[in-house]
Design a protein around this motif. Structure first.
Motif, PDB file in Angstrom:
ATOM      1  N   SER A   1       0.944  -0.983   0.096  1.00 42.64           N
ATOM      2  CA  SER A   1      -0.226   0.081  -0.267  1.00 42.64           C
ATOM      3  C   SER A   1       0.974   0.865   0.287  1.00 42.64           C
ATOM      4  O   SER A   1       0.514   1.861  -1.032  1.00 42.64           O
ATOM      5  N   ASP A   2       1.842   1.385   1.017  1.00 45.80           N
ATOM      6  CA  ASP A   2       2.905   2.161   1.168  1.00 45.80           C
ATOM      7  C   ASP A   2       3.739   2.260  -0.508  1.00 45.80           C
ATOM      8  O   ASP A   2       3.835   3.780  -0.987  1.00 45.80           O
TER       9      ASP A   2
ATOM     10  N   GLU B   1       1.053   4.300  -2.839  1.00 47.72           N
ATOM     11  CA  GLU B   1       0.672   5.436  -2.065  1.00 47.72           C
ATOM     12  C   GLU B   1       2.111   6.532  -3.351  1.00 47.72           C
ATOM     13  O   GLU B   1       1.858   7.640  -3.078  1.00 47.72           O
TER      14      GLU B   1
ATOM     15  N   GLN C   1       2.215  10.058  -5.619  1.00 50.84           N
ATOM     16  CA  GLN C   1       2.280  10.671  -5.068  1.00 50.84           C
ATOM     17  C   GLN C   1       3.472  11.044  -6.203  1.00 50.84           C
ATOM     18  O   GLN C   1       3.434  12.523  -6.219  1.00 50.84           O
TER      19      GLN C   1
END
Length: 139
Positions: A111-112, A115, A119
């Motif tokens: 998930s990181d 993300e 970004q």
């Protein structure tokens, strides 16, 4: 139909319960074995371990994980993932088959990555990141 959230939840649970009850009664009637297993992290485990290897969809790989659980298999975290995420634990000789707490850390890591890719305006694709193609002429 009411827009009341409580009513919608109750009616949805009724339909779900009816499907499960029908499935159980049909299995008993036809003498087919039925195993109920927890679905925790089945999609993640399927994606990490089986999707690319067997060319399966996320749903098919999750179903494979659930079937393996029903047969009593444990899902160990692949060595490549263990070496990245659990280097300290691996050096100490901890078992890597347990668990949901380990799979939770894998889920957080993926998930990181997604993300950070979002970004940075980078498209995340299974296992690799590629720059997004923007519309317009190439310079």
């Amino acid at each position: 139909m009411s827009k009341n959230a409580k009513f919608n939840r109750m009616s949805s649970n009724f339909v779900y319960r009816k499907i499960i009850t029908t499935l159980i009664s049909k299995c008993i009637k036809e003498e087919v074995s039925l195993a109920q297993v927890p679905a925790d992290y089945s999609s993640l485990i399927g994606r990490v371990k089986y999707q690319k290897t067997y060319g399966l969809s996320v749903h098919q790989s999750a179903a494979l994980v659930l079937a393996r659980r029903a047969m009593g298999f444990k899902e160990k975290i692949p060595a490549q993932v263990m070496s990245v995420l659990f280097a300290k634990e691996a050096k100490k000789g901890h078992q890597n088959s347990d668990l949901f707490k380990h799979w939770k850390k894998v889920h957080a890591w993926i998930s990181d990555l997604k993300e950070r890719a979002y970004q940075n305006h980078v498209e995340y694709k299974r296992g690799r990141r590629t720059p997004k193609q923007k519309g317009g002429d190439a310079e």
